[in-house]
Design an enzyme around this catalytic site. Sequence first.
Site, short mmCIF file in Angstrom:
data_model
loop_
_atom_site.label_atom_id
_atom_site.label_comp_id
_atom_site.label_asym_id
_atom_site.label_seq_id
_atom_site.Cartn_x
_atom_site.Cartn_y
_atom_site.Cartn_z
N ASN A 25 0.86 -1.19 0.00
CA ASN A 25 0.00 0.00 0.00
C ASN A 25 0.89 1.24 0.00
OD1 ASN A 25 -1.85 2.03 0.50
ND2 ASN A 25 -2.43 1.31 2.55
N GLU A 38 -6.80 4.66 8.15
CA GLU A 38 -6.52 6.08 7.83
C GLU A 38 -7.73 6.75 7.20
OE1 GLU A 38 -2.89 5.39 5.70
OE2 GLU A 38 -1.93 4.81 7.57
N GLU A 52 -5.57 -5.20 10.80
CA GLU A 52 -4.58 -4.14 10.94
C GLU A 52 -4.78 -3.42 12.26
OE1 GLU A 52 -2.65 -2.87 7.09
OE2 GLU A 52 -4.34 -1.55 7.37
N GLY A 81 2.41 2.05 10.91
CA GLY A 81 3.37 3.14 10.79
C GLY A 81 4.10 3.47 12.09
N SER A 106 3.33 -2.27 10.33
CA SER A 106 4.78 -2.31 10.52
C SER A 106 5.42 -3.64 10.12
CB SER A 106 5.14 -1.95 11.96
OG SER A 106 4.73 -0.62 12.25
P1 PGA Z 1 2.79 0.22 7.68
O1 PGA Z 1 1.32 0.42 7.07
O2 PGA Z 1 3.34 -1.06 7.09
O3 PGA Z 1 3.56 1.44 7.25
O4 PGA Z 1 2.64 0.12 9.15
C1 PGA Z 1 0.45 -0.66 6.95
C2 PGA Z 1 -0.88 -0.21 6.40
O5 PGA Z 1 -1.33 0.89 6.71
O6 PGA Z 1 -1.53 -0.95 5.63
#
Ligand code: PGA
Length: 258
Positions: A11, A99, A169, A175, A215
């Site tokens: 993504n 998000e 998630e 993040g 992450s």
């Molecule tokens: P990240 O994002 O790997 O940067 O934690 C994952 C996501 O939002 O799908």
Amino acid sequence: MKKRTAIVVGNWKMNVTIKEAIRLVTELKGMLSGKQEVEVVVAPDYISLHPVCIALQDVKIGVAAQNMFWEDSGAYTGEVSAAMLLDVGCSYVILGHSERRQHFGETDQQVRTKLKSALDQDLVPIICVGETLQQRQKNQTADVVERQLSEIFQGVNYISGDDFIVAYEPIWAIGTGNTASPEQAQEMHGLIRKKLAHIFRSDVAEQVRVIYGGSVTPENAGPLMKMPDVDGLLVGGASLEPKDFVRIVFHNEQEESE
Ligand code: PGA
């Protein structure tokens, strides 16, 4: 060997220009032979979808959109429909990413409406669910995720396990560098599958792919994928670095050679 085909989705969020998107897919194409056991998908922003789909026409890398609107067409300034995503060459769409919920107030009801529209167009939705840190600390994780699934799938009938993907998630892991442990992920993936068996049928729950996001790195991909109910990974930050993303895709091979 798991019976469900593993899938790794990158993504890219709102991070790349068209030029950078083309550079990313060109590097990926060079590093992936197409013979990998894992299904690979990238999710560019709307603007890069068309050039990326064209660049990937001759290879086995799928394309997902990061969002969509639930109507097919009409006076909805700024929106993009499932039919348009299909037209540009997408086979997947990410729905209900945290998000979108956090910054744009997206609700489970809206995710449900989008889900129905995606299914109508044979676009495979990757439906995101997950709890906040506060909810986890209050021991509400299972309740929150079960409620999200009930709301999102309410009134959805005639679905098969191939028609959709669920992404667990945990919001506290996105993040932040705080990945869920393989055991934490397995516990939730098992619970999600159980809930899906309850909502639909056990064969749907057995067939559907439940993937983990938050992450993910080349280091933690292997241990996460070893879990029996972790069928793939949704990768944010690490998907912007082709070498890391490819190491995540090849997590099995990497482990075997260690
Ligand atoms: P990240 O994002 O790997 O940067 O934690 C994952 C996501 O939002 O799908």
